[in-house]
Design a protein around this motif. Structure first.
Motif, mmCIF file in Angstrom:
data_model
loop_
_atom_site.group_PDB
_atom_site.id
_atom_site.type_symbol
_atom_site.label_atom_id
_atom_site.label_comp_id
_atom_site.label_asym_id
_atom_site.label_seq_id
_atom_site.Cartn_x
_atom_site.Cartn_y
_atom_site.Cartn_z
ATOM 1 N N ASP A 46 62.369 38.339 42.100
ATOM 2 C CA ASP A 46 63.452 37.888 41.235
ATOM 3 C C ASP A 46 64.700 38.735 41.415
ATOM 4 O O ASP A 46 64.626 39.956 41.568
ATOM 5 C CB ASP A 46 63.034 37.956 39.765
ATOM 6 C CG ASP A 46 61.936 36.988 39.416
ATOM 7 O OD1 ASP A 46 61.096 37.330 38.556
ATOM 8 O OD2 ASP A 46 61.911 35.880 39.985
ATOM 9 N N LEU A 47 65.843 38.075 41.362
ATOM 10 C CA LEU A 47 67.120 38.779 41.333
ATOM 11 C C LEU A 47 67.312 39.384 39.954
ATOM 12 O O LEU A 47 67.246 38.683 38.945
ATOM 13 C CB LEU A 47 68.257 37.813 41.661
ATOM 14 C CG LEU A 47 69.674 38.373 41.591
ATOM 15 C CD1 LEU A 47 69.881 39.436 42.667
ATOM 16 C CD2 LEU A 47 70.700 37.259 41.745
ATOM 17 N N VAL A 48 67.570 40.672 39.911
ATOM 18 C CA VAL A 48 67.729 41.385 38.659
ATOM 19 C C VAL A 48 69.193 41.611 38.324
ATOM 20 O O VAL A 48 69.627 41.399 37.191
ATOM 21 C CB VAL A 48 66.992 42.738 38.704
ATOM 22 C CG1 VAL A 48 67.235 43.532 37.429
ATOM 23 C CG2 VAL A 48 65.501 42.507 38.915
ATOM 24 N N ALA A 49 69.964 42.064 39.304
ATOM 25 C CA ALA A 49 71.357 42.414 39.066
ATOM 26 C C ALA A 49 72.171 42.234 40.334
ATOM 27 O O ALA A 49 71.663 42.395 41.443
ATOM 28 C CB ALA A 49 71.488 43.847 38.567
ATOM 29 N N GLY A 56 83.788 45.476 40.419
ATOM 30 C CA GLY A 56 84.486 44.888 39.301
ATOM 31 C C GLY A 56 83.779 43.724 38.641
ATOM 32 O O GLY A 56 84.188 43.294 37.561
ATOM 33 N N SER A 57 82.754 43.209 39.277
ATOM 34 C CA SER A 57 82.025 42.079 38.734
ATOM 35 C C SER A 57 80.535 42.342 38.846
ATOM 36 O O SER A 57 80.054 42.769 39.898
ATOM 37 C CB SER A 57 82.398 40.797 39.482
ATOM 38 O OG SER A 57 81.689 39.687 38.972
ATOM 39 N N THR A 58 79.822 42.087 37.769
ATOM 40 C CA THR A 58 78.372 42.213 37.756
ATOM 41 C C THR A 58 77.752 41.014 37.067
ATOM 42 O O THR A 58 78.394 40.333 36.274
ATOM 43 C CB THR A 58 77.909 43.489 37.033
ATOM 44 O OG1 THR A 58 78.427 43.488 35.692
ATOM 45 C CG2 THR A 58 78.399 44.738 37.758
ATOM 46 N N SER A 59 76.495 40.763 37.368
ATOM 47 C CA SER A 59 75.733 39.748 36.673
ATOM 48 C C SER A 59 74.284 40.190 36.623
ATOM 49 O O SER A 59 73.839 41.000 37.441
ATOM 50 C CB SER A 59 75.875 38.376 37.333
ATOM 51 O OG SER A 59 75.358 38.392 38.650
ATOM 52 N N TYR A 60 73.543 39.627 35.657
ATOM 53 C CA TYR A 60 72.192 40.080 35.407
ATOM 54 C C TYR A 60 71.278 38.916 35.076
ATOM 55 O O TYR A 60 71.706 37.902 34.529
ATOM 56 C CB TYR A 60 72.166 41.074 34.239
ATOM 57 C CG TYR A 60 73.062 42.252 34.446
ATOM 58 C CD1 TYR A 60 72.608 43.381 35.128
ATOM 59 C CD2 TYR A 60 74.370 42.249 33.983
ATOM 60 C CE1 TYR A 60 73.441 44.470 35.334
ATOM 61 C CE2 TYR A 60 75.205 43.327 34.187
ATOM 62 C CZ TYR A 60 74.735 44.433 34.863
ATOM 63 O OH TYR A 60 75.552 45.516 35.078
#
Length: 117
Positions: A46-49, A56-60
């Protein structure tokens, strides 16, 4: 090629924290998007982060939102994953990945995170 080496895994009690590090051996680290995946035994990867090239951009993943924070230091060629309020279901091998476009082309060896109840 890009060489990635994860570190910082270990055994921690539920509710505790760990910070994973991923050191990249590459001349142009800032050109790469970075991410963290995890895989538990018998489970899918699974993609965690995710973190953008500049940081400058993150997702979780929904399962870790509010608990995990990705960051990067391009001067040190390093990406981090701060993991707080750890749960037993966070137990997995965590992988650092790198890609320049929309693919995760390079993978580290992984570091084991075990969270006890």
């Amino acid at each position: 090629q890009v060489q990635l080496v994860e570190s910082g895994g270990g055994l921690v009690q539920a509710g505790g924290s760990l910070r994973l590090s991923c050191a990249a051996s590459v001349r142009t680290f800032s050109m790469y998007r970075m991410s963290w995946f995890r895989q538990a035994p018998g489970k899918e990867r699974d993609l965690v982060a995710y973190i953008s090239r500049s940081g400058g951009s993150t997702s979780y993943a929904d399962s870790v939102k509010g608990r995990f924070t990705a960051s990067r230091d391009n001067a040190k060629n390093t990406v981090y994953l701060q993991m707080n309020s750890l749960k037993p279901e966070d137990t997995a091998v965590y992988f650092c990945t790198a890609g320049r476009l929309n693919n995760w082309d390079y993978w580290g060896q992984g570091t084991q995170v075990t969270v006890s109840s």
